[in-house]
Structures are given as C-alpha cells and as structure tokens.
Design a protein around this motif. Sequence first.
Motif: not given
Length: 374
Positions: A193-205, A281-284
């Motif tokens: 919703q905020f165009g912050a898809n890249i932070y999915v990697a940060s959250l998972v890691a 790897a799952g988040g990737l």
Amino acid sequence: MKNTADLDISIGSDALSLTLRGALNLQSVPTILDRLANAPRPLPQRIRVDLGGVTRMDDCGALVIMELRRLADASGGKLEMERTPDHVRELLNFLRLDSPPEPGPVRRVRPDLLTRFGEKTMYVVDQTASHVAFVGETTTALASLLIHPGRLRLGDTISYMQRVGVDALPIVGLISFLLGLIMAFMSAVQLQQFGANIYVASLVALAMVRELGPIMTAIIVAGRSGSAFAAEIGTMKVSEEVDALITMGFKPAMFLVAPKVIASVLVVPLLTVFSNLFAIAGGLVIGVGTLNLTLNAYMTQTMSTLSIFDINWGLFKSVIFAVLISTVGCFKGYRVRGGAASVGQATTSAVVTSIFLVVLTDSILAVILRYWRP
C-alpha cells in the motif's frame, strides 16, 4: 401351608439369641420386623439366629436376614446363623446373603486447600533442589571434560550430533521455508500500500535471524531430541541400568548427560543458521514471484538489513536454548520412578518444560536487548 411365623428373642450376657419358625413371606415378615425394631437396646455384639424351624422363605423373608445383619453391623458385632435348612441356604446363597458383604471401595478423602497448597509447595521445593543438584553435577562433569577431554565419549557425542542435527534438518528446513513464505505474504499485504515492497526482505531477515529462527529451531529440537533424551534415560532408570552404571563406578552425568549436552550445543546453532537461510529463501520466492523484486535487489536489501550483531545474537540464544533443552530432557529422565507410564509422563513433561523455558528465556533476552541497544 400356614403363612405365619414365630420369633423367640432372648438376650444373654454376650449374645442376642433368636429362633425363627414357620414361613417367612410377605404376610409374616412385617410382624417379625416390628418385633426386631422393638427389641431391647443396646444389643449385644453377637447376634445368633436359629433357622432350623423355618419351613419356607422367599425374597421377603430374606429381608429379616438383611435386617439382622444391619443390626449386627450397627452394634459392631457379627451375625451367626445356625441350623440353616438347605432351601434357606440356597436362597441366601442366590441373594449373596450367606456371608458378610464385601467392603466397598474406600472413598479417598479430598485434602483441603491448605493441605494441597503445602503438598504442592513441597513438590516444587523438591523439584528445585533436585534440579539444582543435577545442574551442579552436570557442570562439574563438563568442567572435568575441559581438563581431561579424553574422558569424553566421542563416539556417542557424534551419534547424538547426527540425531539432533542432521536428522532434524529436513523438518527444520521445511517449517522455516513455509514460515518465510507466510511472513512475506502477510507483510506484503501492508507494505504494498505504501510502495515499500523491498522492505519485505528486511522484515523476513530480521525477524528470523533475531527471534523466530532460534525459537522455531529450539521448539523442533525440544519435540524431537528433548523427549528422546528423557525417554532414553527414563527407560534406563526403570530397567536399573543407571544403578548398574553407578555400581560399576561410572558417573551418570559424565556417561549419559555430557555427550547429549555437548552435541546439542554444537549442532543447534548450525540448525538455526539453516533455519534462517530457508526462511529467507521462502521470503525470496514471494518477493521475486509476486512483488516484482529482482533476486539481486532482494538479497542486497537482506544483507544491508542484517548486522553481525544480529547474527551473533541469534546464535547466542540458540546456544542457551540447546543447554536448556538437553539438561531438561536428561533431568526429566533421571526423575522417572515406576514403570512405562512414568516414562511417558517424563517425556511429555520434558517437552512442555523445555518450550516454556525457551519462550521465557527469549522474553528475558528481548528485554535485556531492548535496554542494551535501544
């Protein structure tokens, strides 16, 4: 045939003597029972009844015998039947009145609240004292191994490393991979919703390396290996193999506990590393497959999020969890008393206690980390 019955009552110094004659049936029994109810009190402890003159007895007549037995029980004595005819004996045998009734099951009196509180307190104190003694004995054995490493049973240690680590790798990897998928899915719903898809990697890691990786690995190890430790030592306790070791001069802490603790401490951190990798790897998969992220962008964001401290912090916690799981499993095995049922209870208790201590310790470490690195 007459439907009347006679009852003669005579009270002696040590016994109440009764003589029954005639037919004991529905018509005559009420009169007999009334005479028994009006007999002088107190009754002697012995009640002796002569049944030689009884010509007939039916179910109602048996009530007289039941009343006499009740009076005998009330006076704390016994009922003696003399000259019992065969037809009366057969009826009493059929109705199970020829012998005193068997005592029923003794109802256990439930202790009051104060008693139960005291018993529970003593149980907790005994458990605590036993656990402290066990930890002290195990610490002494491990310290002795530092001075004399040749005493370590290397073959058993390697075998436990395989059971705790290598055998658990498939289930740890699968669960961690699915956990990474779930976290990525759930976080993507909000971050998109905020165009912050890249932070999915940060959250998972960050979530996996700091918290979920060590905890999930510890829970799986507690369910697989902690229960196995308790069952193994508990079975040896039941079959008196531990007593045999002590008799032969072996120290159970050195012989049984030390290889398990050392193996767990060595392999659980490695399992945690694999858990973190599978979760990333799952988040990737979700990031590249549904969020239009590139492989390079996802991994770059993951590496920039994690610090050396985060990785070391997760490994440090996994070492503590390994010590807790292995010592609790061995301790519960040592506490086994009785038979196979006690082994099952110890196994269940080892898993529940280990998971509780893992979560409690993680909470304490989270608070420490909060004030250590705000």
